[in-house]
Design a protein around this motif. Structure first.
Motif, mmCIF file in Angstrom:
data_model
loop_
_atom_site.group_PDB
_atom_site.id
_atom_site.type_symbol
_atom_site.label_atom_id
_atom_site.label_comp_id
_atom_site.label_asym_id
_atom_site.label_seq_id
_atom_site.Cartn_x
_atom_site.Cartn_y
_atom_site.Cartn_z
ATOM 1 N N CYS A 312 20.814 32.144 -108.918
ATOM 2 C CA CYS A 312 19.493 32.191 -109.551
ATOM 3 C C CYS A 312 18.779 33.519 -109.327
ATOM 4 O O CYS A 312 18.142 34.067 -110.235
ATOM 5 N N GLY A 313 18.853 34.046 -108.100
ATOM 6 C CA GLY A 313 18.061 35.216 -107.760
ATOM 7 C C GLY A 313 18.497 36.495 -108.423
ATOM 8 O O GLY A 313 17.710 37.449 -108.517
ATOM 9 N N PHE A 314 19.730 36.560 -108.908
ATOM 10 C CA PHE A 314 20.198 37.779 -109.562
ATOM 11 C C PHE A 314 19.634 37.925 -110.972
ATOM 12 O O PHE A 314 19.652 39.023 -111.533
ATOM 13 N N ARG A 315 19.174 36.828 -111.559
ATOM 14 C CA ARG A 315 18.562 36.822 -112.886
ATOM 15 C C ARG A 315 19.476 37.446 -113.931
ATOM 16 O O ARG A 315 19.135 38.429 -114.597
ATOM 17 N N GLY A 316 20.660 36.880 -114.072
ATOM 18 C CA GLY A 316 21.584 37.317 -115.111
ATOM 19 C C GLY A 316 21.662 36.299 -116.228
ATOM 20 O O GLY A 316 21.609 35.092 -115.994
ATOM 21 N N GLY A 317 21.764 36.768 -117.451
ATOM 22 C CA GLY A 317 21.896 35.863 -118.587
ATOM 23 C C GLY A 317 22.235 36.621 -119.848
ATOM 24 O O GLY A 317 22.223 37.858 -119.875
ATOM 25 N N TYR A 318 22.576 35.879 -120.898
ATOM 26 C CA TYR A 318 22.792 36.529 -122.193
ATOM 27 C C TYR A 318 22.365 35.593 -123.311
ATOM 28 O O TYR A 318 22.208 34.379 -123.124
ATOM 29 N N CYS A 319 22.200 36.182 -124.483
ATOM 30 C CA CYS A 319 21.948 35.436 -125.720
ATOM 31 C C CYS A 319 22.897 35.971 -126.773
ATOM 32 O O CYS A 319 23.023 37.189 -126.950
ATOM 33 N N GLU A 320 23.580 35.058 -127.470
ATOM 34 C CA GLU A 320 24.398 35.455 -128.616
ATOM 35 C C GLU A 320 23.696 35.019 -129.899
ATOM 36 O O GLU A 320 23.227 33.873 -130.001
ATOM 37 N N LEU A 321 23.631 35.906 -130.858
ATOM 38 C CA LEU A 321 22.996 35.644 -132.145
ATOM 39 C C LEU A 321 24.068 35.423 -133.207
ATOM 40 O O LEU A 321 25.093 36.118 -133.211
ATOM 41 N N ALA A 322 23.823 34.490 -134.114
ATOM 42 C CA ALA A 322 24.752 34.238 -135.215
ATOM 43 C C ALA A 322 23.965 34.097 -136.513
ATOM 44 O O ALA A 322 22.958 33.383 -136.564
ATOM 45 N N ASN A 323 24.415 34.802 -137.524
ATOM 46 C CA ASN A 323 23.846 34.721 -138.882
ATOM 47 C C ASN A 323 22.385 35.167 -138.955
ATOM 48 O O ASN A 323 21.625 34.688 -139.796
ATOM 49 N N ILE A 324 21.999 36.076 -138.060
ATOM 50 C CA ILE A 324 20.631 36.589 -138.075
ATOM 51 C C ILE A 324 20.527 37.720 -139.092
ATOM 52 O O ILE A 324 21.427 38.571 -139.175
ATOM 53 N N ASP A 325 19.466 37.727 -139.866
ATOM 54 C CA ASP A 325 19.193 38.834 -140.775
ATOM 55 C C ASP A 325 19.239 40.149 -139.978
ATOM 56 O O ASP A 325 18.602 40.277 -138.933
#
Length: 524
Positions: A312-325
């Motif tokens: 939790c403390g490292f604050r790592g994450g990602y978001c993948e986008l699909a079909n976004i203009d």
């Protein structure tokens, strides 16, 4: 000659600050948790309690509950932070190779330098390869991935993008599951969006009903503009894992109503129940043909904080986008540039999660053993919590199929409910406050997550060690039976600190009620 002195008022006061911020509530760090911190101080000062420690089962903070970090993840992050360790024989070659590859793509070969606003390029590539492997070969493009300071930051970025700032019938509505993770209601308040709650079906292990989605949408449509649909899978706080056919139905509904889908998939590694399996929304979309795979707009979220990692403390994450203009995506990335970059050391940890040791590498076998131990213990604790709660009269708990939480329902005597309301408290908050004061166990009332009116729940993490969870379960059994029996003949309850907890809970939970007080919910 008299002089008059004007009193300078503060530029910011409760009357002049952003009203949307005042509406934010976050139950997992709410008034009961604040009281738990006070009790800890009281114990340290020598005050006598019926218990020796507060066991915090309110938040999914794995390492705070005693889970040891995985060796390989920490070895790579140590190398990233201190390049002199490359000379040490204590670090295996596969850890050094990964750290060197990441550092080569960092400015000045240092995690102390800013990265690209969307994250270090090779780490985004690692995430794309991870997604492609997870989804059975469905292509993933690193250009459609941005790294974030935990998944929460990414969720907020997408919700902010969906907001138009308009009021009334043009205000943007976001469909959210009830019960839900309070990040969503907090962010919806912050960005002046409208919450459009849809109820999960507790009778069918918290599954998602298209009939209920349609009801929520149609009742909200006259008063706002539903534009986004949030799905949490595996579920928080409810611990369910959605069946593939349900995901397909959700996507059909999203296409029909032109909804942007936000898939919160941070617990994708946490699946325990026999027969349960995680399917990503992206994988399912792409199996439904081009009308879905190339049209439905999707943002999916992953985090280093959950899974078997619990970092939790490292604050790592990602978001993948699909079909976004593509023009909108460019605007999103421009918006992200204002934050400069997410935590680079957290990005590095995300890279190792996406690119763990492979068969034949020095760290493979030990890494797999550690990972299996964490997930195996969680599976044991999921069964333990489910079985124990279902043996307690007046409780019912659906199987904890995934994630890190149990969400049992409570049958509370009418006298208990009346006393709680007389004190200005939600009945389940009243119950959880008593549990904390009498047993030192901190859980979150279901009213902090939303629930059908007239039902009562609480959320408890399954993160304590196996031995400590046995203690928690026994304490629950003792407390529940005793507490409920008091209301067969009403007995006054006089807990230390009740007055403060009552006042805080009254404020917090009344705001929750206001947040969801919509005309279209009145018949539920």
């Amino acid at each position: 000659m008299g002089t008059s002195m004007s009193v300078r008022t503060k530029v910011l006061s409760l009357d002049t600050m952003n009203p949307n911020v005042k509406n934010i509530e976050y139950a997992v760090r709410g008034p009961i948790v604040a009281r738990a911190a006070e009790i800890e101080k009281e114990l340290k000062s020598g005050q006598k309690k019926p218990f020796n420690e507060v066991i915090k089962c309110n938040i999914g903070d794995c390492h705070a509950m005693g889970q040891p970090p995985l060796t390989f993840l920490r070895q790579v992050t140590a190398l990233l932070a201190d390049s002199s360790l490359f000379k040490s024989n204590l670090y295996p070659d596969d850890a050094k190779q990964r750290a060197a590859r990441i550092l080569d793509d960092c400015g000045g070969q240092s995690v102390g330098a800013y990265s690209h606003a969307c994250g270090v390029s090779v780490i985004r590539e690692d995430c794309a390869k991870y997604i492609e492997s997870r989804d059975g070969g469905v292509p993933a493009n690193s250009d459609d991935i941005f790294l974030s300071t935990g998944a929460s930051e990414a969720v907020k970025s997408i919700l902010e993008l969906l907001s138009t700032g308009k009021e009334g019938r043009d205000q943007v509505g976001i469909m959210i599951p009830i019960p839900q993770y309070p990040l969503y209601t907090a962010t919806i308040s912050q960005y002046n969006l409208r919450a459009v709650p849809y109820y999960l079906n507790e009778a069918d292990n918290w599954s998602l009903s298209i009939k209920e989605l349609r009801r929520a949408y149609e009742e909200a449509a006259p008063s706002c503009r539903p534009r986004g649909l949030v799905v949490i899978n595996p579920g928080n706080p409810t611990g369910q894992v959605l069946r593939r056919e349900i995901i397909e139905e959700v996507l059909q509904f999203a296409k029909e109503k032109s909804l942007f889908v936000l898939a919160d998939e941070v617990y994708q590694h946490n699946v325990y129940a026999e027969g349960a399996k995680f399917f990503s929304f992206k994988q399912v979309i792409n199996s439904m043909g081009p009308k879905y795979g190339k049209e439905i707009e999707l943002a999916s979220f992953m985090s280093a904080s959950k899974g078997y990692m619990g970092e939790c403390g490292f604050r790592g994450g990602y978001c993948e986008l699909a079909n976004i203009d593509k023009d909108v995506q460019a605007m999103l990335y421009k918006q992200l540039s204002a934050r400069l970059c997410p935590s680079v050391i957290g990005q590095g940890l995300m890279s190792v999660i996406a690119n763990p040791p492979k068969p034949g590498e020095p760290s493979y076998e030990s890494h797999e053993r550690e990972k299996a131990k964490v997930l195996g213990d969680l599976a044991i604790k999921a069964r333990m919590a489910t079985e124990t709660f279902n043996r307690i009269p007046g409780m019912q708990c659906n199987p904890v199929q995934g994630a890190m939480y149990a969400f049992p329902s409570l049958q509370l005597p009418e006298k208990l409910v009346d006393e709680a309301k007389a004190k200005g408290m939600e009945p389940d908050a009243f119950y959880c406050t008593a549990l904390l004061e009498e047993k030192g166990i901190c859980v979150v009332p279901g009213s902090g997550f939303g629930q059908r009116p007239g039902t009562y729940h609480f959320r408890m993490t399954i993160l304590p060690t196996v031995e400590k969870l046995k203690i928690v379960m026994q304490a629950f059994k003792e407390f529940h039976e005793d507490f409920i029996n008091r209301y067969n003949g009403l007995i006054a309850v006089n807990w230390t600190g009740l007055a403060a907890a009552t006042a805080a809970s009254n404020s917090a939970f009344s705001k929750w009620r206001l947040l969801f007080r919509h005309d279209w919910i009145k018949n539920q």
